[in-house]
Design a protein around this motif. Structure first.
Motif: not given
Length: 182
Positions: A120-123, A132-136, A141-143, A147-148
């Motif tokens: 991910p590249c997010a400020n 964002f944390d839920r998406s990461v 969890a999907a495998g 790298l965040h």
């Protein structure tokens, strides 16, 4: 004989995308046949370079789905690296919103069990948004090797990261590790 391996390198519109030619060359030096896919915005950003990137990779650079019945112009992927993956891309991917080619192919790659790495590249402001944390975590969890945080991409507190701060080498190392572990 060297094993033929195909890497789908997908990029969103974030400043590290401007370093993609060097990343393609680095991946090729590691033995990967690279197919470059871009979000529509990233394709607009790199428009003056698209022909050169197609020559460099030996494949058309894609940013849109082909029409039904058209042949696929890329060989099948052995691994996928999505970097940089913007806030929008990470959230769309995790939620299964496949409105653009690269997010759709990345979602399908997860379902097929391919080795997939995302950077991910997010400020920092975007990274603090609760989705964002839920998406990461959903992608992990999907495998997907995401790298965040420590050992990966750390958001720049002042805005989008410049290419020299982006962890391209660790991303390619993670692809190699995920491919060997499959």
């Amino acid at each position: 004989m060297i094993e033929a391996r195909t890497l789908y390198l997908f990029c969103s519109a974030a400043p590290p995308v401007f370093d993609v030619a060097r990343v393609v060359e680095d991946a090729q030096a590691r033995g990967w046949d690279v197919c470059l896919g871009l979000t529509p915005s990233a394709a607009r950003w790199l428009e003056p370079s698209l022909d050169g990137l197609a020559v460099l990779t030996g494949h058309p650079v894609r940013s849109a789905y082909e029409r039904p019945g058209d042949p696929d112009v890329w060989p099948p992927a052995d691994a996928l690296l999505f970097a940089p993956a913007t806030f929008n891309t990470v959230n769309a991917w995790a939620l299964g919103l496949t409105g653009n080619l690269v997010v759709g192919v990345a979602a399908e790659a997860v379902g097929r069990g391919l080795p997939v790495v995302a950077v991910p590249c997010a400020n920092a402001a975007y990274a603090r948004h609760p989705q964002f944390d839920r998406s990461v975590e959903t992608l992990r969890a999907a495998g997907v090797a995401v790298l965040h945080g420590e050992g990966g991409h750390l958001p720049d507190p002042s805005g989008p990261d410049r290419p020299d701060h982006f962890p391209w080498a660790p991303a390619l190392d993670a692809v190699e590790a995920a491919y060997r572990a499959r």
